[in-house]
Design a protein around this motif. Structure first.
Motif, short mmCIF file in Angstrom:
data_model
loop_
_atom_site.label_atom_id
_atom_site.label_comp_id
_atom_site.label_asym_id
_atom_site.label_seq_id
_atom_site.Cartn_x
_atom_site.Cartn_y
_atom_site.Cartn_z
N THR A 136 -19.62 -28.89 45.82
CA THR A 136 -20.82 -28.46 45.12
C THR A 136 -21.79 -27.84 46.11
OG1 THR A 136 -20.60 -30.18 43.43
CG2 THR A 136 -22.79 -29.19 43.72
N ILE A 137 -22.17 -26.58 45.88
CA ILE A 137 -23.12 -25.89 46.75
C ILE A 137 -24.48 -25.94 46.06
CG2 ILE A 137 -23.56 -23.78 48.07
CD1 ILE A 137 -20.90 -25.11 48.72
N ALA A 138 -25.16 -27.06 46.24
CA ALA A 138 -26.41 -27.29 45.51
C ALA A 138 -27.64 -26.79 46.26
CB ALA A 138 -26.57 -28.78 45.22
N ASP A 139 -27.56 -26.69 47.57
CA ASP A 139 -28.72 -26.31 48.36
C ASP A 139 -28.91 -24.80 48.30
OD1 ASP A 139 -30.61 -25.85 50.37
OD2 ASP A 139 -29.92 -27.59 51.52
N LYS A 140 -30.12 -24.37 47.97
CA LYS A 140 -30.38 -22.93 47.83
C LYS A 140 -30.22 -22.18 49.16
CE LYS A 140 -35.38 -23.12 48.64
NZ LYS A 140 -36.71 -22.94 48.04
N LEU A 141 -30.31 -22.91 50.28
CA LEU A 141 -30.14 -22.27 51.58
C LEU A 141 -28.76 -21.63 51.68
CD1 LEU A 141 -31.25 -21.71 54.42
CD2 LEU A 141 -30.29 -23.93 55.13
N TYR A 142 -27.80 -22.16 50.93
CA TYR A 142 -26.43 -21.65 50.98
C TYR A 142 -26.04 -20.94 49.69
CZ TYR A 142 -26.75 -24.87 54.82
OH TYR A 142 -27.19 -25.51 55.94
N SER A 143 -26.44 -21.49 48.55
CA SER A 143 -26.04 -20.89 47.28
C SER A 143 -26.64 -19.50 47.07
CB SER A 143 -26.41 -21.80 46.11
OG SER A 143 -27.81 -22.00 46.05
N LEU A 144 -27.77 -19.23 47.76
CA LEU A 144 -28.42 -17.92 47.63
C LEU A 144 -27.99 -16.95 48.72
CD1 LEU A 144 -32.05 -18.99 46.63
CD2 LEU A 144 -30.17 -18.29 45.15
N LYS A 145 -27.02 -17.35 49.54
CA LYS A 145 -26.52 -16.49 50.61
C LYS A 145 -25.10 -16.02 50.27
CE LYS A 145 -30.09 -16.97 53.38
NZ LYS A 145 -30.98 -15.84 53.68
N TYR A 146 -24.77 -14.85 50.79
CA TYR A 146 -23.43 -14.29 50.64
C TYR A 146 -22.43 -15.18 51.39
CZ TYR A 146 -19.81 -10.64 50.73
OH TYR A 146 -18.66 -9.93 50.58
N PRO A 147 -21.24 -15.47 50.85
CA PRO A 147 -20.63 -14.91 49.63
C PRO A 147 -20.95 -15.67 48.35
CG PRO A 147 -19.02 -16.27 50.73
CD PRO A 147 -20.26 -16.31 51.60
N PHE A 148 -21.58 -16.87 48.46
CA PHE A 148 -21.82 -17.68 47.27
C PHE A 148 -22.72 -16.96 46.27
CE2 PHE A 148 -21.27 -21.06 50.66
CZ PHE A 148 -19.96 -21.33 50.33
N SER A 149 -23.66 -16.15 46.77
CA SER A 149 -24.64 -15.50 45.91
C SER A 149 -24.03 -14.44 45.00
CB SER A 149 -25.74 -14.86 46.77
OG SER A 149 -25.17 -13.92 47.68
N THR A 150 -22.79 -14.02 45.26
CA THR A 150 -22.15 -13.02 44.41
C THR A 150 -21.69 -13.61 43.08
OG1 THR A 150 -19.95 -13.37 45.35
CG2 THR A 150 -21.36 -11.73 46.42
N SER A 151 -21.60 -14.93 43.01
CA SER A 151 -21.14 -15.60 41.78
C SER A 151 -22.24 -15.61 40.74
CB SER A 151 -20.71 -17.04 42.09
OG SER A 151 -19.63 -17.06 42.99
N VAL A 152 -21.87 -15.34 39.49
CA VAL A 152 -22.84 -15.32 38.40
C VAL A 152 -22.32 -16.14 37.23
CG1 VAL A 152 -23.66 -13.02 39.06
CG2 VAL A 152 -21.86 -13.23 37.34
N LYS A 153 -23.23 -16.48 36.33
CA LYS A 153 -22.88 -17.25 35.13
C LYS A 153 -22.95 -16.34 33.91
CE LYS A 153 -23.94 -21.60 32.75
NZ LYS A 153 -22.57 -22.13 32.92
N ILE A 154 -21.95 -16.42 33.04
CA ILE A 154 -21.90 -15.63 31.81
C ILE A 154 -22.40 -16.50 30.66
CG2 ILE A 154 -20.48 -14.14 30.36
CD1 ILE A 154 -20.54 -13.30 33.28
N SER A 155 -23.21 -15.94 29.78
CA SER A 155 -23.84 -16.74 28.72
C SER A 155 -22.85 -17.34 27.74
CB SER A 155 -24.87 -15.89 27.96
OG SER A 155 -24.26 -14.76 27.36
N THR A 156 -21.60 -16.86 27.71
CA THR A 156 -20.58 -17.46 26.83
C THR A 156 -19.96 -18.69 27.46
OG1 THR A 156 -18.96 -15.89 27.73
CG2 THR A 156 -19.99 -15.33 25.62
N GLY A 157 -20.36 -19.03 28.70
CA GLY A 157 -19.87 -20.25 29.33
C GLY A 157 -18.92 -20.05 30.48
N CYS A 158 -18.70 -18.83 30.91
CA CYS A 158 -17.79 -18.52 32.01
C CYS A 158 -18.56 -18.17 33.28
CB CYS A 158 -16.88 -17.35 31.64
SG CYS A 158 -15.58 -17.74 30.44
#
Length: 421
Positions: A136-158
């Motif tokens: 789990t990448i919960a800390d914004k220091l990492y989740s907001l950095k590349y490559p993790f920041s390229t991941s997005v959430k789709i409103s249909t649940g994907c």
């Protein structure tokens, strides 16, 4: 079996990286390098208007009777007419209208590297059985950095991955079940990670010890996965026993989403039921065009001829698994088997991670610099027909030269920009 110690996971990860590096040194600079090759052209032939969708389909994340590796080995190679039919695509616009675009394929030259492989009879855990190896990448220091920041959430649940400032690659089944668009797609949105609130700005030159070592990568908005996981873990424990800890600690400052509506989306006809009975899973991918460009760094597409070209045979992807709501979940694993269009593996995953961009890191040709590129789309946990017996795998759709050309055409609208990887 209980949870595996975090320190052991990090040791195994670091050991694998060292082994891959040693192999790289032993085999020369040409190993583990992104290929430079000319790709086919996918060009529009005709576009016709269709009736509006009813948006009546229900979500379906598992598909029975998928043509597995041995099944695919027995399929005849598709001719040019078949390929053009499968690569023709439907465009759904935000006002509900649809169009069907037929395409022509030019300069097609499939190399001998693209052969159908045999299936090794191996059994592994499915989805998450026993030890859960996800991070789990919960800390914004990492989740907001590349490559993790390229991941997005789709409103249909994907989940999905940014492949340009305005385009998201995801799984086709996240918006369409093969017959109709899902209920909710008429108001489809994409969530990009953002900070919940502004962090307090420290004085220039001050910060925790070791910050300078990370300076160059943070300037580029990039974090190494293994280092990020290790430091994220250390930060979770650094405040124990210190009740008067400053509110600057970012452990509790989990990111939220900045939602953007989708302008239009493209789905290949190969995904539609009735077009081909045997290759539906092979075309489980789609592109979403956003109404507003994102400032977040995106990840490019890449093509590899075989999993044998992967360092340690390993793939990576991050998504928003349903059992860890609000958090980004990262994982990596080795690919067990491959076919021309699919990667079969046992990365631990849960519903919600479907549509994640599967990526690897290889060297740029004639350079020492390593670069991440997306080589597939995680489709999810599927039942595959192997010699008449249903066997479960976690499946990813691989980016082939033709799919690269098609997706690149969707993103750029100009096939001339899509002939070189």
């Amino acid at each position: 079996m209980g949870p595996i110690p975090f320190s052991l996971l990090l040791f195994i990860s670091a050991l694998t990286v060292l082994v891959a590096a040693a192999l790289d040194d032993a085999t020369g600079d040409d190993e583990y390098t992104w290929l430079q090759r000319k790709l086919p052209l996918v060009q529009e032939k005709q576009t016709v208007l269709l009736n509006s969708s009813e948006f009546s389909a229900k979500s379906q994340s598992k598909f029975q009777g998928i043509c597995g590796i041995e099944c695919q080995r027995g399929l005849p190679e598709p001719n040019l007419d078949d390929l053009e039919k499968l690569l023709s695509y439907e465009t759904m616009y935000d006002n509900g209208t649809r169009t069907l675009t037929t395409v022509s394929v030019q300069e097609l030259n499939v190399s001998n590297d693209w052969t159908r492989s045999s299936l090794s009879h191996m059994r592994h855990r499915r989805e998450v059985y026993g030890t859960d190896t996800r991070f789990t990448i919960a800390d914004k220091l990492y989740s907001l950095k590349y490559p993790f920041s390229t991941s997005v959430k789709i409103s249909t649940g994907c989940s999905g991955v940014l492949v340009s400032p305005k385009h998201v690659l995801t799984a086709a089944h996240c918006i369409h079940n093969g017959t109709d668009y899902l209920d909710g797609v008429q108001k489809l949105s994409v969530g990009v990670l953002k900070e919940k609130s502004r962090s307090r700005k420290g004085k220039k030159g001050k910060g925790r010890k070791g910050k300078g070592k990370r300076k160059n990568k943070e300037k580029e908005g990039e974090i190494d996965e293994n280092k990020g996981i290790r430091e994220n873990h250390e930060r979770k424990g650094e405040g124990k026993g210190r009740r008067n800890r400053s509110s600057r600690s970012t452990v509790s400052e989990q990111p939220s989403f900045r939602w953007t509506r989708v302008k239009q989306m493209q789905v290949p006809k190969g995904w539609f039921k009735g077009v081909s009975e045997n290759v539906v899973a092979d075309y489980d991918y789609a592109i979403l065009e956003l109404k507003r460009a994102q400032k977040t760094k995106y990840m490019d597409l890449g093509v590899i001829p075989s999993i044998k070209k992967l360092p340690a045979g390993r793939i990576h992807f991050s998504g928003f698994d349903d059992d860890r709501p609000g958090n980004l979940v990262y994982r990596f694993c080795s690919v067990s088997e491959e076919s021309h269009d699919l990667l079969y593996q046992y990365c631990d995953a849960k519903p919600g991670s479907s549509g994640s961009g599967v990526y690897i890191r290889l060297k740029e040709p004639n350079k020492k610099k390593w670069r991440r590129k997306i080589i597939g789309v995680f489709s999810g946990h599927q039942w595959v027909d192997v010699n008449g017996v249903q066997q479960d795998y976690n499946v990813a759709v691989r980016i082939t030269p033709l799919k690269y050309a098609q997706i690149c055409h969707w993103v750029h609208g100009d096939s001339s920009q899509c002939q070189d990887t």
